[in-house]
Design a protein around this motif. Structure first.
Motif, mmCIF file in Angstrom:
data_model
loop_
_atom_site.group_PDB
_atom_site.id
_atom_site.type_symbol
_atom_site.label_atom_id
_atom_site.label_comp_id
_atom_site.label_asym_id
_atom_site.label_seq_id
_atom_site.Cartn_x
_atom_site.Cartn_y
_atom_site.Cartn_z
ATOM 1 N N ALA A 132 5.632 10.512 -5.478
ATOM 2 C CA ALA A 132 7.021 10.493 -5.945
ATOM 3 C C ALA A 132 7.206 9.220 -6.770
ATOM 4 N N GLY A 133 6.990 9.330 -8.062
ATOM 5 C CA GLY A 133 6.968 8.188 -8.961
ATOM 6 C C GLY A 133 8.102 7.197 -8.845
ATOM 7 N N PRO A 134 9.359 7.631 -8.958
ATOM 8 C CA PRO A 134 10.459 6.668 -8.905
ATOM 9 C C PRO A 134 10.560 5.937 -7.561
ATOM 10 N N VAL A 135 10.316 6.642 -6.481
ATOM 11 C CA VAL A 135 10.391 6.027 -5.157
ATOM 12 C C VAL A 135 9.272 4.992 -5.013
ATOM 13 N N GLY A 136 8.066 5.356 -5.417
ATOM 14 C CA GLY A 136 6.943 4.433 -5.351
ATOM 15 C C GLY A 136 7.136 3.229 -6.251
ATOM 16 N N LEU A 174 5.522 3.941 -12.699
ATOM 17 C CA LEU A 174 6.112 4.045 -14.035
ATOM 18 C C LEU A 174 5.455 5.173 -14.827
ATOM 19 N N ALA A 175 4.135 5.284 -14.720
ATOM 20 C CA ALA A 175 3.423 6.339 -15.448
ATOM 21 C C ALA A 175 3.793 7.726 -14.938
ATOM 22 N N THR A 176 3.868 7.908 -13.621
ATOM 23 C CA THR A 176 4.220 9.233 -13.089
ATOM 24 C C THR A 176 5.670 9.583 -13.394
ATOM 25 N N MET A 197 0.830 -1.186 0.000
ATOM 26 C CA MET A 197 0.000 0.000 0.000
ATOM 27 C C MET A 197 0.883 1.261 0.000
ATOM 28 N N LEU A 198 1.990 1.201 0.726
ATOM 29 C CA LEU A 198 2.900 2.350 0.795
ATOM 30 C C LEU A 198 3.471 2.664 -0.587
ATOM 31 N N MET A 235 3.399 -0.293 -9.172
ATOM 32 C CA MET A 235 4.452 -0.272 -10.190
ATOM 33 C C MET A 235 3.978 0.432 -11.454
ATOM 34 N N ILE A 236 2.746 0.169 -11.853
ATOM 35 C CA ILE A 236 2.211 0.799 -13.059
ATOM 36 C C ILE A 236 2.061 2.310 -12.864
#
Length: 87
Positions: free
Chosen positions: A10-14, A43-45, A1-2, A39-40
């Motif tokens: 924060a796209g890359p961190v997530g 990657l999109a952000t 969930m995190l 992950m999706i």
């Protein structure tokens, strides 16, 4: 969930956190749809951020190219008025 929450902010961190959660859940033999969605979204952000940076860099480079051609001052262009700095 995190990972999903971080992917929205924060796209890359997530993306990384979701990838780690996905791998760990697979090794445990469980299905983790939230990690896959994280992950999706991550990657999109990340792709949207990179595209935005490249777009604004291209716009800035285009404007400085016009300023080099026209010189300092205020100029009317196709997309409005812009100011070229002196020197």
């Amino acid at each position: 969930m995190l990972g999903l929450l971080l992917a929205c902010v924060a796209g890359p961190v997530g993306l990384v956190v979701s990838l780690v959660a996905f791998i760990r859940s697979r090794r445990a033999g469980e299905k983790n749809t939230v990690a896959l969605v994280g992950m999706i979204v991550g990657l999109a952000t990340t792709a949207a951020f990179v595209a935005g940076v490249l777009y604004f860099q291209a716009v800035f480079a285009g404007q400085t190219g016009v300023c080099a051609e026209l010189g300092p001052g205020v100029h009317d262009g196709a997309f409005g008025t812009f100011t070229c700095p002196a020197g």
